[in-house]
Every structure is written in structure tokens, then in C-alpha cells.
Design a protein around this motif. Structure first.
Motif, short mmCIF file in Angstrom:
data_model
loop_
_atom_site.label_atom_id
_atom_site.label_comp_id
_atom_site.label_asym_id
_atom_site.label_seq_id
_atom_site.Cartn_x
_atom_site.Cartn_y
_atom_site.Cartn_z
N VAL A 282 -38.24 -45.87 -16.74
CA VAL A 282 -39.75 -46.67 -16.52
C VAL A 282 -39.52 -47.80 -15.89
CG1 VAL A 282 -41.41 -47.67 -17.92
CG2 VAL A 282 -40.23 -45.68 -18.84
N LEU A 283 -38.43 -48.77 -16.38
CA LEU A 283 -38.20 -49.85 -15.45
C LEU A 283 -38.12 -49.73 -13.99
CD1 LEU A 283 -36.01 -52.36 -17.80
CD2 LEU A 283 -38.35 -52.49 -17.03
N ALA A 284 -37.10 -48.65 -13.85
CA ALA A 284 -36.77 -48.63 -12.42
C ALA A 284 -38.08 -47.92 -11.41
CB ALA A 284 -35.63 -47.70 -12.21
N LEU A 285 -38.77 -47.32 -12.04
CA LEU A 285 -39.87 -46.57 -11.35
C LEU A 285 -40.96 -47.69 -10.99
CD1 LEU A 285 -40.33 -42.98 -13.08
CD2 LEU A 285 -39.57 -43.63 -10.74
N LEU A 286 -41.38 -48.38 -11.86
CA LEU A 286 -42.18 -49.49 -11.88
C LEU A 286 -41.63 -50.47 -10.93
CD1 LEU A 286 -43.29 -50.89 -15.59
CD2 LEU A 286 -44.58 -50.21 -13.87
N GLY A 287 -40.38 -50.68 -10.95
CA GLY A 287 -39.85 -51.93 -9.94
C GLY A 287 -40.03 -51.31 -8.57
N ALA A 288 -39.58 -49.81 -8.45
CA ALA A 288 -39.76 -49.32 -7.00
C ALA A 288 -41.04 -49.36 -6.55
CB ALA A 288 -39.05 -47.92 -7.22
N GLY A 289 -42.04 -49.02 -7.46
CA GLY A 289 -43.52 -49.07 -7.16
C GLY A 289 -43.91 -50.46 -6.53
N PHE A 290 -43.56 -51.60 -7.49
CA PHE A 290 -43.77 -52.62 -6.86
C PHE A 290 -43.26 -53.28 -5.50
CE2 PHE A 290 -44.17 -53.99 -11.50
CZ PHE A 290 -45.76 -53.87 -11.55
N PHE A 291 -41.65 -52.80 -5.44
CA PHE A 291 -41.16 -53.04 -4.15
C PHE A 291 -41.64 -52.42 -3.09
CE2 PHE A 291 -37.37 -52.08 -1.31
CZ PHE A 291 -37.05 -53.29 -1.18
N GLY B 296 -30.37 -50.53 -9.34
CA GLY B 296 -30.67 -49.53 -10.11
C GLY B 296 -30.05 -48.22 -9.90
N VAL C 290 -34.62 -45.63 -7.96
CA VAL C 290 -34.77 -46.68 -7.29
C VAL C 290 -34.56 -46.40 -5.66
CG1 VAL C 290 -34.58 -49.01 -6.44
CG2 VAL C 290 -34.54 -48.31 -8.93
#
Lengths: 202, 162
Positions: free
Chosen positions: B46-55, B89, B93
Motif C-alpha cells: 500500500v505504501l509503495a503504490l501510494l508513493g509510486a503514484g505521488f512520484f 522500495g 515501485v
């Protein structure tokens, strides 16, 4: 009235696995991993920083859609992730570790490298599982060339990762090209390691 | 579509493995291991997908096109190679970043090189797992023999894509 109830339902024979010769009892569960480790902290920091940057630059209207897209994507991935994790978690329990080590020792030649690379391709699991298996193989008599072929096979060709993650994100032709070009690499890398260690490839 | 293919294949493998388990004790052990792996993996995902989305939202499309696009040549390949190890990640990611870069105008070859470089040289994997578990000289040797891989992928990529 059921016409042809098979006799075996009355007196079922113990079901035998056809492919895996497993003992009656499974091995002890592997030690639990720490849920909060440096990996998740780095990940949390990365997400927090990039999320804050989007919030600061573009405002909430750009942040909320990312949450929505992520939730949708997670729902789409869920069946595959659960199945993949079942495989990754169960396979290490059923692998015949002693036999595996005999296949990929010093004198296993190119065939040993190929077996090691294939094992890396097929065995699902994260870096923890793979590197622990790698040292396990080393300790059980595998040579470093074979272990490098194993790790490279996992790094470049892991079916689990390719099918679950890579194909979910990237176009099929890109995945296919990358996979095909990478196919011989674990063998080449394992051979190079044997060459560097022994002064000659075997 | 790709997700569906993968789901069917993985699902089939899971069913096969489940049917190989000889008795209840084995099935319980499998489910228990699955549960603890899920608890470990899902928060990271969940963290990685969110982070990748923001990135991806932060990636400046025109700059990506210039630095990693079709006309970026060797410098694009070098840059893609260098971005691989520093990607934080796990697999999600790296693939999400590659997909975002493609969408923003990066070339197929740059994406190939990036994914290959991440696969072999991810610092997260090396520093957190490989170095402590395998040992320094083992890691050094593996990295050394793997160095030509991104370039080889780039060369073949040019032939096969063009």
C-alpha cells in the motif's frame, strides 16, 4: 437418489501427492519477520515526502485522486497477490533442500548453472527468502557460480514477479523483450564467477 | 488484460500447489505461512503504490522526454542505469516508476535498461538483504559480473524495438 456415487467416498484412500513426495507433517514455521524494519520506514518516508511534495505543489485536488487510483489498483491486484503470496509462502516448506544442493555443486557444470537459474526463475519469494536460500545452498555444497546464477535468475527472470508485478505495469512487448534478452544472462554470470574463482570455466 | 493473464496463471499454480498438500496439517501450515506473509507484505504494498503514484505525479513530463526519450541516446541509457540502484522500495515501485516514465515520454529502451538495472543493482535489496546475508565479497563478485547487463539489454533493445 444419486445414480453413481463412487465407492471411494465411503472408504477414501489417503490421497497421495503426485508430484511432491511429502512427509506426513510439515516442517516448523519459519521465524517471524519484524513487521517494522528499516525497509518499511524508508518506504514510508518516500511516500510521505513525495505525497507532501504533491500536496505542497498541486494541492489536495491532485493528492486525493492518487489515493483513489491506488485503491482501485489494489482491488484489481488482490486476487493475484493473495495467490502469489500463498505460493511464495508455501513453496519453501515443500522444497527438498538436500536434493537441490546436490544438483548445483562444484562439479555440476553448465547443467548445474541451468538448474540454479531455473530455480531462481521459479521459486517465488522476496529478497529475504532468496538470499537465505542462497546461503543455504552455499552451506550445503553449492558453488558461488551456481548461487550467482540462482540469484541472477531470480533478479532477472522471477516468474512470480514478472507475472504479478511487471505485467501489471508495463506493456507486454517490453516485458517480453526484457525477459528474452535476460534469458541467457544468469548462465553467463555464473560462468563468469566460476571463471574468476577457478581461473577457468567448468 | 495483462493483469488477467497473470491472475489466471498464478491462480492456476496456487491451486496446483494446494492440491499437492497431502493433509490438513500441511494445508494449515501453508495457510499460516500465507497469513504472516500477507501481514508483512500488504502494508509495504500500500505504501509503495501510494508513493509510486505521488512520484509519478511529480515527474516533469517534458524533462523526462528530454532525458530518457527516444533521442536521449547513450546519456539516457547511462541515466536509466543510474536510476535503477537508487529506486527505493520493492518491485512495485520500480515497475510503477518505469510505467510513469513511459507515460511521460521515456523510450522503451530506457525503460528496459532501468528495470534491468534495478533488478540487478537495487541498493535496497543489496544493503538490506544481500550484503548482510551473503557477505561483501560475494556481493561484489556478483555485481561485477552483472555490470555489462544493462548495456547488453540496451543494444538488443534497439534492435528489437526499432
Amino acid at each position: 437418489m444419486p445414480r453413481d456415487a463412487p465407492d471411494s467416498t465411503l472408504n477414501p484412500a489417503p490421497r497421495k501427492s503426485r508430484w511432491l513426495d511429502l512427509p506426513d507433517l510439515p516442517p516448523a514455521a519459519p521465524p517471524r519477520r519484524r513487521l517494522i524494519d528499516s525497509g518499511i520506514l524508508v518506504l514510508a518516508a518516500f511516500t510521505l515526502v513525495s505525497g507532501s511534495a504533491v500536496l505542497w505543489r498541486d494541492g489536495l485536488g491532485r493528492v486525493l485522486p492518487v489515493f483513489g487510483e491506488t485503491a482501485w489498483f489494489l482491488a484489481e491486484l488482490a486476487p493475484k497477490v493473495v495467490a502469489g503470496i500463498f505460493i511464495a509462502a508455501t513453496l519453501p516448506l515443500v522444497l527438498p533442500k538436500d536434493r537441490v544442493a546436490a544438483w548445483i555443486g562444484h562439479d555440476s557444470g553448465l547443467r548445474g548453472l541451468a538448474i540454479a537459474a531455473l530455480a531462481g526463475t521459479l521459486i517465488p519469494g522476496g529478497p529475504m527468502v532468496i538470499f537465505l536460500l542462497g546461503t543455504g545452498f552455499l552451506g550445503a555444497g553449492a558453488d558461488l557460480g551456481a548461487v550467482v546464477a540462482f540469484i541472477s535468475g531470480w533478479s532477472l527472470l522471477s516468474l512470480n514477479r514478472t507475472l504479478i508485478w511487471e505485467m501489471s505495469f508495463l506493456p507486454l512487448h517490453l516485458v517480453a523483450i526484457r525477459f528474452l534478452v535476460s534469458l541467457p544472462m544468469p548462465l553467463l554470470m555464473g560462468t563468469a564467477v566460476r571463471f574468476l574463482i577457478n581461473g577457468r570455466g567448468r | 488484460m495483462n493483469i488477467l493473464i497473470g491472475t489466471v496463471l498464478i491462480g492456476g499454480m496456487a491451486v496446483w500447489l494446494w492440491r499437492q498438500l497431502p493433509n490438513t496439517a500441511w494445508r494449515q501450515a501453508g495457510l499460516k505461512a500465507t497469513g504472516s506473509t500477507l501481514i508483512f507484505t500488504v502494508p509495504r504494498m500500500v505504501l509503495a503504490l501510494l508513493g509510486a503514484g505521488f512520484f509519478a505525479a511529480l515527474l516533469p513530463a517534458d524533462q523526462v522526454r528530454g532525458l530518457l526519450g527516444k533521442d536521449s541516446g547513450l546519456s539516457g541509457i547511462v541515466l536509466a542505469t543510474m536510476l535503477g540502484p537508487v529506486t527505493p522500495g520493492g518491485a512495485f515501485v520500480a515497475f510503477a516508476v518505469a510505467a510513469a516514465a513511459l507515460k511521460a515520454g521515456a523510450s522503451t529502451v530506457a525503460a528496459l535498461v532501468y528495470v534491468t538495472s534495478w533488478s540487478l543493482f537495487s541498493l535496497t535489496k543489496i544493503l538490506a538483504y544481500e550484503w548482510p546475508i551473503m557477505g561483501r565479497s560475494e556481493v561484489a563478485l556478483r555485481v561485477f559480473v552483472s555490470l555489462p547487463a544493462p548495456l547488453a539489454v540496451a543494444l538488443f533493445g534497439y534492435f528489437l524495438v526499432a
